[in-house]
Scaffold this active site. Structure first.
Site, mmCIF file in Angstrom:
data_model
loop_
_atom_site.group_PDB
_atom_site.id
_atom_site.type_symbol
_atom_site.label_atom_id
_atom_site.label_comp_id
_atom_site.label_asym_id
_atom_site.label_seq_id
_atom_site.Cartn_x
_atom_site.Cartn_y
_atom_site.Cartn_z
ATOM 1 N N GLU A 177 38.537 50.810 78.599
ATOM 2 C CA GLU A 177 39.566 51.800 78.580
ATOM 3 C C GLU A 177 39.918 52.276 80.089
ATOM 4 O O GLU A 177 39.418 52.288 81.102
ATOM 5 C CB GLU A 177 38.568 53.099 77.738
ATOM 6 C CG GLU A 177 37.302 52.881 77.871
ATOM 7 C CD GLU A 177 37.228 53.770 79.268
ATOM 8 O OE1 GLU A 177 38.125 54.655 79.729
ATOM 9 O OE2 GLU A 177 36.027 53.108 80.029
ATOM 10 N N GLU A 320 36.133 51.426 81.811
ATOM 11 C CA GLU A 320 37.049 50.021 82.172
ATOM 12 C C GLU A 320 36.385 48.823 81.270
ATOM 13 O O GLU A 320 37.609 48.199 81.193
ATOM 14 C CB GLU A 320 37.768 49.482 83.551
ATOM 15 C CG GLU A 320 37.698 50.616 85.004
ATOM 16 C CD GLU A 320 38.043 50.460 85.525
ATOM 17 O OE1 GLU A 320 37.935 49.328 86.013
ATOM 18 O OE2 GLU A 320 39.029 50.727 86.693
#
Length: 360
Positions: A177, A320
């Site tokens: 994300e 991430e």
């Protein structure tokens, strides 16, 4: 109404893993040339992977990290050390292959798919998966982050990305994300669904100082008090105090489970999505592989709440999908043990069962 029905159909497709196949894998692990249980979590992991996939010799040649990107209106409350403009800038960095997750994914042989599910900017790139539900959430300290329909729509975006990848042959997924402000939304989701206090749930995120940390806890408390999300209704919690990327990752997890694929859950934000997925479909937890314990304050408690045992603890808090990608190496190692290691019989090694043996 149609989106709600599609979500319900997706949830109904999630069934228990294959117990018989897991048992077959466990029996094979026990006859490999090693003392029983001596490879610890690697043995447990590969047995789970066999049950999830229905393959007694699992192998994941094609893998993908799905990075959901979205902005958060709550950033206006000063909860982040970085401005909201960083979200679209980092999306372009992902697409250029320059972020940490890109580097680690290349090392692990994984594709990185970046999805714009709610970035507050107009982005155009040939490799961007553009599925924007809205340009960021509203400020949850002033009202609901989004509508219930938008939350469901975002979940289905994640599910559609997974379904498309499964059709292309992807066998395992990692959640990732990007969204300035998303640790605040994740903490609020955690508090609403578990009853844990905001002071215990919030962390430093992008690196806020002590004053910022106190402000962040106050903002989460304010959002929970104002919006009064119902703890027994995950969609109500998600829509009132969640985020679009959290919703998208919820869909990634649900669709991976529905397609019999393991999903490697990254850090705090991803585990908040996993908590939503568990409430919507409790059996989906059986398909989740916890990658690591984030250095975010609330993550360890959230993992305990989920009864997920992480593989790594490296004091990471980048997100991430970085922790998830690192865990792919351990998943590969576990599969190789099952697929390549000799048995006592094939290697001509005594398994210690002979009554005539003398122990030293």
């Amino acid at each position: 109404m149609r989106n709600k029905q599609v979500l319900e159909q997706l949830i109904r497709r999630i069934t228990d893993p294959h117990e018989q196949v897991a048992a077959e894998a466990a029996a094979h692990v026990d006859i490999l040339t090693k003392p029983p249980g001596s490879l610890g979590k690697l043995e447990e992991l590969v047995i789970r992977l066999a049950g999830i996939t229905g393959q007694s010799r699992p192998c994941f040649e094609r893998r993908a990290v799905i990075v959901m990107a979205a902005d958060h209106g709550v950033v206006a409350e000063g909860v982040s050390a970085f401005p909201a403009e960083v979200t679209p800038q980092m999306v372009l960095n992902f697409l250029a292959g320059g972020a940490a997750v890109n580097v680690l994914a290349r090392h692990a042989g994984a594709d990185v798919l970046c999805v714009d599910i709610g970035v507050n900017a107009d982005l155009d790139h040939p490799e961007l998966i553009s599925r924007k539900v809205r340009k960021g959430t509203a400020n949850m300290a002033k009202g609901p982050a989004m509508t219930r329909d938008e939350a469901i729509q975002a979940i289905l975006v994640g599910a559609e990305v997974v379904t498309s990848e499964v059709d292309r042959g992807t066998q395992i997924f990692v959640t990732g994300e990007m969204g300035i402000g998303n640790t605040t939304a994740s903490a609020a989701v955690m508090c609403a669904l578990t009853g844990i206090s905001p002071a215990s749930a919030v962390g430093r995120g992008t690196g806020i100082d002590d004053i910022g940390l106190q402000r962040k806890a106050t903002v989460v408390s304010q959002a929970l008090s104002l919006n009064a999300p119902h703890a027994e209704d995950a969609l109500d919690v998600l829509s009132k105090v969640g985020g679009l990327e959290i919703a998208g990752l919820t869909g990634v997890i649900l669709a991976a489970a529905a397609n019999g694929c393991p999903v490697v859950v990254d850090g705090f934000i991803s585990t908040a999505a996993a908590l939503i997925a568990r409430q919507l479909a409790p059996v989906s937890t059986a398909y989740m592989i916890a990658s690591h314990t984030s250095d975010e304050s609330g993550h360890a408690a959230l993992l305990r709440e989920m009864d997920l045992k992480p593989m790594l603890d490296l004091n990471m808090r980048l997100g991430e999908g970085t922790g998830g990608v690192l865990s792919l190496h351990l998943i590969d190692a576990a599969c190789r043990i099952l697929n390549e290691m000799a048995t006592f019989a094939s290697a001509g090694v005594s398994d210690g069962s002979s009554q005539g043996e003398v122990s030293s």
